[in-house]
Design a protein around this motif. Structure first.
Motif, mmCIF file in Angstrom:
data_model
loop_
_atom_site.group_PDB
_atom_site.id
_atom_site.type_symbol
_atom_site.label_atom_id
_atom_site.label_comp_id
_atom_site.label_asym_id
_atom_site.label_seq_id
_atom_site.Cartn_x
_atom_site.Cartn_y
_atom_site.Cartn_z
ATOM 1 N N PRO A 21 0.824 -1.204 0.000
ATOM 2 C CA PRO A 21 0.000 0.000 0.000
ATOM 3 C C PRO A 21 0.863 1.262 0.000
ATOM 4 O O PRO A 21 1.903 1.304 0.660
ATOM 5 C CB PRO A 21 -0.806 -0.096 1.295
ATOM 6 C CG PRO A 21 -0.437 -1.362 1.950
ATOM 7 C CD PRO A 21 0.650 -2.015 1.189
ATOM 8 N N GLU A 22 0.418 2.273 -0.757
ATOM 9 C CA GLU A 22 1.154 3.546 -0.789
ATOM 10 C C GLU A 22 1.117 4.251 0.558
ATOM 11 O O GLU A 22 2.080 4.914 0.942
ATOM 12 C CB GLU A 22 0.555 4.485 -1.851
ATOM 13 C CG GLU A 22 0.997 4.195 -3.235
ATOM 14 C CD GLU A 22 0.437 5.192 -4.237
ATOM 15 O OE1 GLU A 22 1.092 5.364 -5.278
ATOM 16 O OE2 GLU A 22 -0.627 5.786 -4.011
ATOM 17 N N THR A 23 -0.010 4.113 1.247
ATOM 18 C CA THR A 23 -0.167 4.777 2.543
ATOM 19 C C THR A 23 -0.676 3.771 3.570
ATOM 20 O O THR A 23 -1.185 2.703 3.218
ATOM 21 C CB THR A 23 -1.176 5.944 2.470
ATOM 22 O OG1 THR A 23 -2.490 5.404 2.279
ATOM 23 C CG2 THR A 23 -0.844 6.905 1.341
ATOM 24 N N GLN A 70 -4.751 -2.419 0.344
ATOM 25 C CA GLN A 70 -4.470 -3.181 -0.872
ATOM 26 C C GLN A 70 -3.026 -3.675 -0.880
ATOM 27 O O GLN A 70 -2.107 -2.920 -0.578
ATOM 28 C CB GLN A 70 -4.716 -2.327 -2.111
ATOM 29 C CG GLN A 70 -6.167 -2.023 -2.356
ATOM 30 C CD GLN A 70 -6.370 -1.267 -3.644
ATOM 31 O OE1 GLN A 70 -5.638 -1.466 -4.615
ATOM 32 N NE2 GLN A 70 -7.357 -0.391 -3.668
ATOM 33 N N GLU A 71 -2.881 -4.937 -1.243
ATOM 34 C CA GLU A 71 -1.551 -5.542 -1.233
ATOM 35 C C GLU A 71 -1.527 -6.726 -2.187
ATOM 36 O O GLU A 71 -2.517 -7.441 -2.316
ATOM 37 C CB GLU A 71 -1.235 -6.004 0.191
ATOM 38 C CG GLU A 71 0.193 -6.277 0.466
ATOM 39 C CD GLU A 71 0.459 -6.367 1.976
ATOM 40 O OE1 GLU A 71 1.238 -7.247 2.337
ATOM 41 O OE2 GLU A 71 -0.103 -5.577 2.743
ATOM 42 N N LEU A 72 -0.395 -6.926 -2.838
ATOM 43 C CA LEU A 72 -0.208 -8.049 -3.741
ATOM 44 C C LEU A 72 1.149 -8.673 -3.455
ATOM 45 O O LEU A 72 2.164 -7.987 -3.464
ATOM 46 C CB LEU A 72 -0.264 -7.582 -5.203
ATOM 47 C CG LEU A 72 0.206 -8.572 -6.274
ATOM 48 C CD1 LEU A 72 -0.701 -9.783 -6.337
ATOM 49 C CD2 LEU A 72 0.293 -7.897 -7.625
ATOM 50 N N LEU A 73 1.137 -9.969 -3.191
ATOM 51 C CA LEU A 73 2.375 -10.706 -2.954
ATOM 52 C C LEU A 73 2.342 -11.971 -3.791
ATOM 53 O O LEU A 73 1.368 -12.729 -3.747
ATOM 54 C CB LEU A 73 2.513 -11.072 -1.476
ATOM 55 C CG LEU A 73 3.705 -11.976 -1.120
ATOM 56 C CD1 LEU A 73 5.025 -11.252 -1.341
ATOM 57 C CD2 LEU A 73 3.597 -12.456 0.318
ATOM 58 N N ILE A 74 3.410 -12.174 -4.544
ATOM 59 C CA ILE A 74 3.593 -13.422 -5.288
ATOM 60 C C ILE A 74 4.966 -13.963 -4.921
ATOM 61 O O ILE A 74 5.958 -13.245 -5.022
ATOM 62 C CB ILE A 74 3.499 -13.215 -6.813
ATOM 63 C CG1 ILE A 74 2.157 -12.588 -7.191
ATOM 64 C CG2 ILE A 74 3.697 -14.545 -7.553
ATOM 65 C CD1 ILE A 74 2.062 -12.174 -8.644
#
Length: 160
Positions: free
Chosen positions: A80-82, A87-91
């Motif tokens: 997340p920007e802040t 919101q987050e995405l991890l692969i």
């Protein structure tokens, strides 16, 4: 015409059934993908908007999950920007499927931390966290908190 059934016939039938069950069992196991992390990441990112997230480095991966990126074949993290955004995405591409449990525990710990941070005041963000997707497919793991998480998961599965 009187045909006698050999005493070996039931054994032969049993062997065929066992062989068939073994083949089905082998097909059900998680398969390792030969796809590159870059290819998988690109397909997932194309399926959703990553506004509100920034591509992060290995240091942020360590901070969020307590894991060293060098222990894995590769890691992609969009954070997340802040602090007001969940919101987050991890692969993660694993070196070995035995690493999956360690990574999923770290993800679940991060998820609980985020839930407690947003509980009570960040209703939309909390709902996104509740509807997260954690998908382990062989040697790849996807964790996504996003309004279009299902779409991202489908792109993830299709890219493997």
């Amino acid at each position: 015409m009187n045909k006698k059934i050999s005493f070996l016939t039931p054994i032969r039938v049993a062997m065929v059934v066992i062989l068939f069950a073994f083949i089905v069992f082998l097909q059900m196991g998680d398969k390792e993908s030969k796809a590159s992390l870059k290819t998988v990441t690109n397909k997932v990112i194309k399926s959703i908007k990553v506004e509100g997230m920034v591509e992060s480095n290995n240091r942020m991966f360590k901070k969020f999950y307590g894991l060293n990126a060098s222990d894995y074949e590769g890691v992609t993290l969009y954070a997340p920007e802040t602090n007001m955004n969940a919101q987050e995405l991890l692969i993660v591409k694993l070196k070995d499927s035995s690493q999956a449990e360690t990574v999923t525990k770290a993800i679940n710990s991060r998820l609980e931390t985020q839930k407690s941070s947003f509980e009570g005041y960040g209703i939309e963000q909390f709902d996104m966290l509740e509807n997260h997707i954690l998908d382990v497919q062989g040697n790849f793991i996807l964790y996504i908190v996003h309004p279009n998480a299902t779409k991202a998961d489908q792109a993830f599965r299709n890219s493997l």
